[in-house]
Enzyme design. Structure first.
Site, PDB file in Angstrom:
ATOM      1  N   LYS A 154       0.829  -1.191   0.000  1.00 57.08           N
ATOM      2  CA  LYS A 154       0.000   0.000   0.000  1.00 57.08           C
ATOM      3  C   LYS A 154       0.873   1.254   0.000  1.00 57.08           C
ATOM      4  O   LYS A 154       0.405   2.340  -0.287  1.00 57.08           O
ATOM      5  CB  LYS A 154      -0.871   0.027   1.263  1.00 57.08           C
ATOM      6  CG  LYS A 154      -1.799  -1.130   1.439  1.00 57.08           C
ATOM      7  CD  LYS A 154      -2.496  -0.999   2.820  1.00 57.08           C
ATOM      8  CE  LYS A 154      -3.078  -2.308   3.233  1.00 57.08           C
ATOM      9  NZ  LYS A 154      -3.601  -2.253   4.628  1.00 57.08           N
ATOM     10  N   GLY A 155       2.140   1.095   0.346  1.00 63.75           N
ATOM     11  CA  GLY A 155       3.003   2.242   0.627  1.00 63.75           C
ATOM     12  C   GLY A 155       3.126   3.292  -0.459  1.00 63.75           C
ATOM     13  O   GLY A 155       3.359   4.461  -0.175  1.00 63.75           O
TER      14      GLY A 155
ATOM     15  N   GLU B 209       7.447   2.423  -6.346  1.00 63.06           N
ATOM     16  CA  GLU B 209       7.599   1.857  -5.003  1.00 63.06           C
ATOM     17  C   GLU B 209       7.846   2.981  -3.995  1.00 63.06           C
ATOM     18  O   GLU B 209       8.340   4.045  -4.358  1.00 63.06           O
ATOM     19  CB  GLU B 209       8.785   0.871  -5.057  1.00 63.06           C
ATOM     20  CG  GLU B 209       9.256   0.256  -3.762  1.00 63.06           C
ATOM     21  CD  GLU B 209       8.241  -0.654  -3.091  1.00 63.06           C
ATOM     22  OE1 GLU B 209       7.107  -0.209  -2.877  1.00 63.06           O
ATOM     23  OE2 GLU B 209       8.596  -1.799  -2.747  1.00 63.06           O
ATOM     24  N   ASP B 210       7.504   2.729  -2.750  1.00 63.26           N
ATOM     25  CA  ASP B 210       7.749   3.746  -1.719  1.00 63.26           C
ATOM     26  C   ASP B 210       9.213   3.729  -1.281  1.00 63.26           C
ATOM     27  O   ASP B 210       9.880   4.768  -1.276  1.00 63.26           O
ATOM     28  CB  ASP B 210       6.804   3.567  -0.517  1.00 63.26           C
ATOM     29  CG  ASP B 210       6.818   2.167   0.081  1.00 63.26           C
ATOM     30  OD1 ASP B 210       7.473   1.259  -0.479  1.00 63.26           O
ATOM     31  OD2 ASP B 210       6.176   1.956   1.122  1.00 63.26           O
TER      32      ASP B 210
ATOM     33  N   ASP C 260      14.697  -1.157   0.408  1.00 64.97           N
ATOM     34  CA  ASP C 260      15.524  -1.366   1.602  1.00 64.97           C
ATOM     35  C   ASP C 260      16.521  -2.492   1.300  1.00 64.97           C
ATOM     36  O   ASP C 260      17.601  -2.247   0.757  1.00 64.97           O
ATOM     37  CB  ASP C 260      14.595  -1.685   2.769  1.00 64.97           C
ATOM     38  CG  ASP C 260      15.310  -1.752   4.110  1.00 64.97           C
ATOM     39  OD1 ASP C 260      16.465  -1.322   4.192  1.00 64.97           O
ATOM     40  OD2 ASP C 260      14.711  -2.249   5.080  1.00 64.97           O
TER      41      ASP C 260
ATOM     42  N   LYS D 243      17.181   3.152   0.583  1.00 63.29           N
ATOM     43  CA  LYS D 243      18.069   2.938   1.738  1.00 63.29           C
ATOM     44  C   LYS D 243      19.170   1.978   1.300  1.00 63.29           C
ATOM     45  O   LYS D 243      19.062   0.774   1.511  1.00 63.29           O
ATOM     46  CB  LYS D 243      17.293   2.270   2.875  1.00 63.29           C
ATOM     47  CG  LYS D 243      16.191   3.073   3.507  1.00 63.29           C
ATOM     48  CD  LYS D 243      15.739   2.316   4.759  1.00 63.29           C
ATOM     49  CE  LYS D 243      14.386   2.677   5.212  1.00 63.29           C
ATOM     50  NZ  LYS D 243      13.930   1.820   6.323  1.00 63.29           N
TER      51      LYS D 243
ATOM     52  N   PHE E 269      13.702   4.159  10.126  1.00 69.34           N
ATOM     53  CA  PHE E 269      12.350   3.685   9.839  1.00 69.34           C
ATOM     54  C   PHE E 269      11.458   4.902   9.666  1.00 69.34           C
ATOM     55  O   PHE E 269      11.257   5.663  10.604  1.00 69.34           O
ATOM     56  CB  PHE E 269      11.827   2.751  10.927  1.00 69.34           C
ATOM     57  CG  PHE E 269      10.692   1.928  10.412  1.00 69.34           C
ATOM     58  CD1 PHE E 269      10.925   0.762   9.698  1.00 69.34           C
ATOM     59  CD2 PHE E 269       9.374   2.349  10.594  1.00 69.34           C
ATOM     60  CE1 PHE E 269       9.870   0.024   9.166  1.00 69.34           C
ATOM     61  CE2 PHE E 269       8.314   1.609  10.063  1.00 69.34           C
ATOM     62  CZ  PHE E 269       8.566   0.447   9.356  1.00 69.34           C
ATOM     63  N   VAL E 270      10.961   5.081   8.450  1.00 71.32           N
ATOM     64  CA  VAL E 270      10.191   6.287   8.133  1.00 71.32           C
ATOM     65  C   VAL E 270       8.706   6.002   7.943  1.00 71.32           C
ATOM     66  O   VAL E 270       8.319   4.866   7.647  1.00 71.32           O
ATOM     67  CB  VAL E 270      10.752   6.977   6.862  1.00 71.32           C
ATOM     68  CG1 VAL E 270      12.156   7.481   7.080  1.00 71.32           C
ATOM     69  CG2 VAL E 270      10.691   6.034   5.670  1.00 71.32           C
TER      70      VAL E 270
ATOM     71  N   ASP F 120       3.759   3.375   6.105  1.00 72.23           N
ATOM     72  CA  ASP F 120       3.197   3.059   7.421  1.00 72.23           C
ATOM     73  C   ASP F 120       4.201   2.502   8.413  1.00 72.23           C
ATOM     74  O   ASP F 120       5.296   2.062   8.049  1.00 72.23           O
ATOM     75  CB  ASP F 120       2.095   2.005   7.275  1.00 72.23           C
ATOM     76  CG  ASP F 120       2.680   0.602   7.037  1.00 72.23           C
ATOM     77  OD1 ASP F 120       3.503   0.460   6.112  1.00 72.23           O
ATOM     78  OD2 ASP F 120       2.343  -0.331   7.793  1.00 72.23           O
TER      79      ASP F 120
ATOM     80  N   ARG G   3       0.014   6.619   7.595  1.00 73.85           N
ATOM     81  CA  ARG G   3       0.035   6.793   6.129  1.00 73.85           C
ATOM     82  C   ARG G   3      -0.481   8.166   5.713  1.00 73.85           C
ATOM     83  O   ARG G   3      -0.141   8.674   4.650  1.00 73.85           O
ATOM     84  CB  ARG G   3      -0.837   5.728   5.451  1.00 73.85           C
ATOM     85  CG  ARG G   3      -0.314   4.308   5.602  1.00 73.85           C
ATOM     86  CD  ARG G   3      -1.056   3.378   4.646  1.00 73.85           C
ATOM     87  NE  ARG G   3      -0.914   1.977   5.009  1.00 73.85           N
ATOM     88  CZ  ARG G   3       0.084   1.194   4.620  1.00 73.85           C
ATOM     89  NH1 ARG G   3       1.045   1.676   3.863  1.00 73.85           N
ATOM     90  NH2 ARG G   3       0.127  -0.073   4.995  1.00 73.85           N
TER      91      ARG G   3
END
Ligand code: IMP
Ligand code: MG
Length: 174
Positions: free
Chosen positions: A42-43, A98-99, A102, A130, A151-152, A158, A164
């Site tokens: 969902k990001g 994509e959000d 990582d 990242k 961690f954002v 989220d 969100r």
């Protein structure tokens, strides 16, 4: 409400400016060809909505959902498709939106999957990157912001399904 956010990493204005810049670069690269956008749920839902509204080319949109985190803040390393494409991508110019990248395991898995579905090309656009935790060879073609290992949350991203709705991207202590 205690959001536990110690600082704002990127303001709403900074994000909007970056989205416009990215859209221009992407459209130039796709050189007038149609773009098949895949938003990774969902990001990326807010990012993809803002990004595609900057495009002037013909755009098709579909969504996929993959999970590697579950309810944890650490990647499990096992990627699973929880929502597949509704449309065919055969012969299409695919842009994955994509959000965050990582470990890169999600994008690694997804790009392979899409190539096997016969698309013409796959490019990756991620709002955040990242690079320090990378466990795969994957790299995005378009990166909004490179960040350290934080961690954002916010702007669609989220922590345990919360935050969100924040219009900015912030850092959360976990
Ligand atoms: P990867 O497979 O480790 O690259 O996982 C990337 C996915 O993990 C992203 O699409 C996000 O959904 C999630 N993720 C990674 N870092 C964060 C973060 O800082 N906040 C929220 N979600 C994150
Ligand atoms: Mg994601």
């Amino acid at each position: 409400m205690d959001l536990n956010i110690t600082r704002v990493l990127f303001s709403e204005e900074e994000i909007q400016k970056k989205v416009k810049e990215l859209a221009q670069i992407i459209e130039k690269d796709f050189a007038g060809e149609d773009i098949f956008v895949i938003g990774v749920l969902k990001g990326s839902f807010i990012f993809v909505s803002d990004l595609i509204r900057q495009f002037t080319s013909k755009v098709e949109l579909d969504f996929m959902s993959l999970s590697s985190y579950g309810m944890s803040t650490k990647s499990s390393g096992v990627v699973k498709i929880t929502k597949d494409l509704d449309l065919s991508i055969e012969g299409k110019n695919v842009l994955i939106v994509e959000d965050i990248i990582d470990t890169g395991l999600t994008m690694d898995y997804l790009t392979q999957y899409l190539v096997n579905k016969g698309c013409k090309q796959v490019r990756i656009c991620t709002l955040l990157d990242k690079p320090t935790k990378r466990k795969s060879q994957v790299s995005a073609d378009y990166v909004g912001f490179e960040i350290e290992d934080l961690f954002v949350v916010g702007y669609g991203i989220d922590c345990k399904e919360m935050y969100r709705n924040l219009p900015y991207i912030g850092y959360v202590e976990v």
